[in-house]
Enzyme design. Sequence first.
Site, PDB file in Angstrom:
ATOM      1  N   THR A  93       0.837  -1.206   0.000  1.00  0.00           N
ATOM      2  CA  THR A  93       0.000   0.000   0.000  1.00  0.00           C
ATOM      3  C   THR A  93       0.869   1.252   0.000  1.00  0.00           C
ATOM      4  OG1 THR A  93      -1.665  -1.226   1.265  1.00  0.00           O
ATOM      5  CG2 THR A  93      -1.929   1.158   1.126  1.00  0.00           C
ATOM      6  N   ASP A  94       1.914   1.250   0.805  1.00  0.00           N
ATOM      7  CA  ASP A  94       2.866   2.358   0.782  1.00  0.00           C
ATOM      8  C   ASP A  94       3.485   2.515  -0.601  1.00  0.00           C
ATOM      9  OD1 ASP A  94       2.728   3.418   3.345  1.00  0.00           O
ATOM     10  OD2 ASP A  94       4.269   2.106   4.156  1.00  0.00           O
TER      11      ASP A  94
END
Length: 437
Positions: A198-199
Amino acid sequence: PCACSNTQKSHNTLMNHNQTSHALDGIRVLDLSRVLAGPWCTQTLGDLGADVIKVERPGSGDDTRGWGPPFLSDRAGEDTAQAAYYLGANRNKRSIACDIATPGGQALIKQLAAQSQVFVENFKVGDLARYGLDYASLREVNPALVYCSVTGFGQTGPYAERAGYDYAIQGMGGLMSVTGERDDLPGGGPQKVGVAVTDLFTGMYATVAILAAIRHAERTGVGQYIDMALLDTQVAMLANLGATYLVHGQAHGSTPGRAGNAHINIVPYQVFKALADDSGHIQHLIVAVGNDGQFSRFSQVLGHPEWAQDPRFQTNAARVRHREILVPAIAQVMALQPKSHWLAALEAAKVPCGPINSLAEVFSDPQVNARQMVDTWQHPLADDVRLVASPMKLSETPVLHGAPPPMLGEHTEQILADVLGMEPSAVLALKAQGIVA
């Protein structure tokens, strides 16, 4: 229009000795982000040739500098304070240590922002407004500035004030509901992805948004604010599974669930166990049959050409409906030969397949090496530091192989002199006041 002065010349001298042209030459990025999503974005911009100035807290710097072990070993073989985590996300940047909690530090950042095209930060919502470093304030000194904020939940909505972390967002955004073994099988239950996807995706989406905003600013002279949220990105990352739910599941009261190493829409498209090797180690491989022609060839390799003629298995839709019959039959055959046998036979038949490599196997793979996916850097503390390379291959403006991940405050004096024209005595005065380090 480019607001850079002789700074870019100095940056090019530091970063690139062969004078190769890069896509983002002339773009300066002021990077106030830490950890991963923001630094991943700015590292990508730096790879493309931007002058990325990483602004860090004096004394400690980016949190990930201390996220070890492992740490980089120096020339004497001793651990340094440079964690591998930090090194993996901060190449092609210059570091200035500046205390933005001081009025003097805030004034320096404003001056640097006036000479930059892009500003990236990942502070909590509203934090930088306390220092006069929010978009509204910086737009006053640079109307063309592209200002990107990266947060967990965005600038609006009921969760805006919450801190956001990749792991939690993987759960909240649905990724862990579709990752992991089926609940009815041994080991079933939610599972996060092994890297902070997600980062990383947020960093890449931020990069795309920034490039689009730069294009607009170059045409119009008008900058803009980019509001990037990890949760938004994770929802977008659901891709075909999100569409499956919205198109079908919402109307029929069903939702995609965890399928382990199988695929909810394609069969056979999963991991199979092969015969153990001579040392008794269990071996696995991936079979990724994507169409009916591939299934026909796959069936022939397994010695069961009749499967491709069976009405239950002739089409992918039929195979999905009858996976509980077909998959165990495939598994029984796959267990009769070692992984090397199946990989050779399936590759010869042009059936998509692959091994499940350890990282040692990844970095010794001939294709990975042929694609030059490892770069070697000369770090101030160590020679020949090997790091993963950028995957971007541009024929006319290749990615930059300039400076290794910087030491904390390594370029403070250089940046203040080049960008702001500061004399050494003025820099020393700022250091004496604790404004920079």
